[in-house]
Design an enzyme around this catalytic site. Structure first.
Site, PDB file in Angstrom:
ATOM      1  CE  LYS A  90     -47.398  18.310 -18.852  1.00 32.24           C
ATOM      2  NZ  LYS A  90     -46.547  17.146 -18.588  1.00 32.24           N
TER       3      LYS A  90
HETATM    4  C1  E4P Z   1     -45.392  15.545 -21.532  1.00 34.70           C
HETATM    5  O1  E4P Z   1     -45.409  16.607 -20.947  1.00 34.70           O
HETATM    6  C2  E4P Z   1     -45.644  14.233 -20.895  1.00 34.70           C
HETATM    7  O2  E4P Z   1     -45.045  14.237 -19.632  1.00 34.70           O
HETATM    8  C3  E4P Z   1     -45.031  13.062 -21.638  1.00 34.70           C
HETATM    9  O3  E4P Z   1     -44.360  13.446 -22.808  1.00 34.70           O
HETATM   10  C4  E4P Z   1     -45.869  11.842 -21.721  1.00 34.70           C
HETATM   11  O4  E4P Z   1     -45.179  10.853 -22.432  1.00 34.70           O
HETATM   12  P1  E4P Z   1     -45.537   9.306 -22.395  1.00 34.70           P
HETATM   13  O5  E4P Z   1     -46.603   9.050 -23.400  1.00 34.70           O
HETATM   14  O6  E4P Z   1     -44.253   8.641 -22.768  1.00 34.70           O
HETATM   15  O7  E4P Z   1     -45.982   8.996 -20.987  1.00 34.70           O
END
Ligand code: E4P
Length: 222
Positions: A90
């Site tokens: 990522k």
């Molecule tokens: C996605 O890969 C992220 O880890 C995640 O959905 C972030 O979400 P949040 O806005 O609840 O931190």
């Protein structure tokens, strides 16, 4: 639409895997930090727990700023669990992240471009060879923008231009987000376990179960 779980918590991942709905796992530095364990160890543990999924996202750390630094981290991450094919690197949506994405794509490593908030960012990520792009709808809703609309625009754009990248609707906060991103054309929603649990619920299901239980007591046995 497939489901990924957005979590670095082993118990939550096990629970979601057991019910057969899981196609992948996404983690991020905030989720890993909450767990109080070493990042690489937790990623290895997760990879071992869910061998049948298509992807486990491990994010380059916030310490990696340049593409060289991101690539160096990615080259270590891809060795985890004996070079597990499910590992997905990522990277943040920025110039260095795109360069890293291109490099990993050429090496046949899956990538997930994260922190996507515009259609143009999604287009760039797809063109750089991203396997997945992650628009964060909840965080857009938090600033009074329409996160689901962004997902639907990206889905339309990818259809028009035949782009292969899969959309992971991320930052999903509640069941209505799930329904709406599925209808908007997201390929995947990554959701916390609490939301997966909420998706199973309806008051009439509970009432129905209670009624069956009450009637069953009165049924002749033997
Ligand atoms: C996605 O890969 C992220 O880890 C995640 O959905 C972030 O979400 P949040 O806005 O609840 O931190």
């Amino acid at each position: 639409m497939k489901f990924f779980i957005d979590s670095a918590n082993v118990e939550d991942i096990k629970k979601a895997y057991k019910i057969g709905v899981l196609s992948g796992v996404t983690t991020n530095p905030s989720l890993v930090a909450k767990e109080g364990v070493k990042f690489e160890d937790r990623i290895e543990e997760i990879l071992k727990l869910v061998p049948e999924v298509e992807s486990v996202s491990a994010e380059v750390t916030p310490d990696a700023i340049t593409a060289e630094e991101m690539i160096a981290e990615a080259n270590e991450l891809v060795k985890i669990n004996g070079g597990d094919k499910n590992i997905t690197i990522k990277v943040p949506m920025n110039i260095a992240g795109l360069e890293t994405c291109r490099y990993l794509n050429q090496k046949g490593v899956k990538t997930n471009v994260t922190l996507v908030f515009t259609v143009n960012q999604a287009l760039l990520a797809a063109r750089a060879g991203a396997t997945y792009v992650s628009p964060f709808l909840g965080r857009l809703d938090d600033i009074s923008e329409d996160g689901v609309l962004l997902v639907s625009k990206i889905a339309e754009l990818f259809r028009i231009h035949n782009l292969d990248a899969q959309i992971i609707a991320a930052s999903v906060r509640h069941p209505d987000h799930v329904t709406r991103v599925a209808m908007a054309g997201a390929h995947i929603a990554t959701v916390p376990y609490s939301v997966i649990e909420q998706l199973t619920k309806h008051p009439l299901t509970d009432q129905g179960m209670e009624k069956f239980a009450a009637d069953w007591v009165k049924a002749p046995k033997n």
